[in-house]
Design a protein around this motif. Structure first.
Motif, PDB file in Angstrom:
ATOM      1  N   ALA A 105      27.132  50.624  46.040  1.00 40.47           N
ATOM      2  CA  ALA A 105      28.465  51.046  46.952  1.00 40.47           C
ATOM      3  C   ALA A 105      27.550  50.541  48.295  1.00 40.47           C
ATOM      4  N   ILE A 165      29.555  47.806  50.744  1.00 43.03           N
ATOM      5  CA  ILE A 165      29.799  48.291  52.170  1.00 43.03           C
ATOM      6  C   ILE A 165      29.166  47.009  53.307  1.00 43.03           C
ATOM      7  N   GLY A 179      31.168  44.784  55.698  1.00 40.41           N
ATOM      8  CA  GLY A 179      30.922  44.510  57.155  1.00 40.41           C
ATOM      9  C   GLY A 179      30.850  43.007  57.500  1.00 40.41           C
TER      10      GLY A 179
END
Length: 107
Positions: free
Chosen positions: A81, A85, A89
């Motif tokens: 995870a 992320i 980004g």
């Protein structure tokens, strides 16, 4: 107080400003993309491999890891995870950079 229409006119008259913003976005964006990209890929694949190793350890398939299978089953998805992320980004940064350059170019 500067009105919005005055700033738009200034942007139309200043292609050097657009070039400056584009160069600044590249100068900052390339290191950010490299760091977040490597970080994201590392954590994504590390998390998936930790999770698979935990599953194999629970089923008893050798070689057994040093860590407990339960910790690998918990850490793996969390690492994946974090990797997702970080990669999101990178995509978000380039989306914002492209939006800013398009907005400056169109005005």
């Amino acid at each position: 107080m500067v009105r919005a229409c005055e700033t738009r006119g200034a942007l139309k008259r200043s292609p050097a400003f657009i070039a400056l913003v584009a160069i600044a976005l590249l100068a900052v964006g390339v290191p950010i993309a490299i760091v977040l990209g490597f970080f994201g890929v590392y954590f994504l694949f590390g998390g998936v491999s930790a999770f698979i190793t935990g599953i194999l350890a629970v089923t008893g398939v050798p070689p057994l890891p040093q860590e407990s299978p339960r910790s690998l089953l918990l850490i793996g998805p969390a690492m994946a995870a974090i990797g997702v992320i970080a990669l999101a980004g990178v995509g978000g940064y380039f989306w914002i950079a492209a939006t800013v350059v398009r907005a400056l170019r169109n005005h």
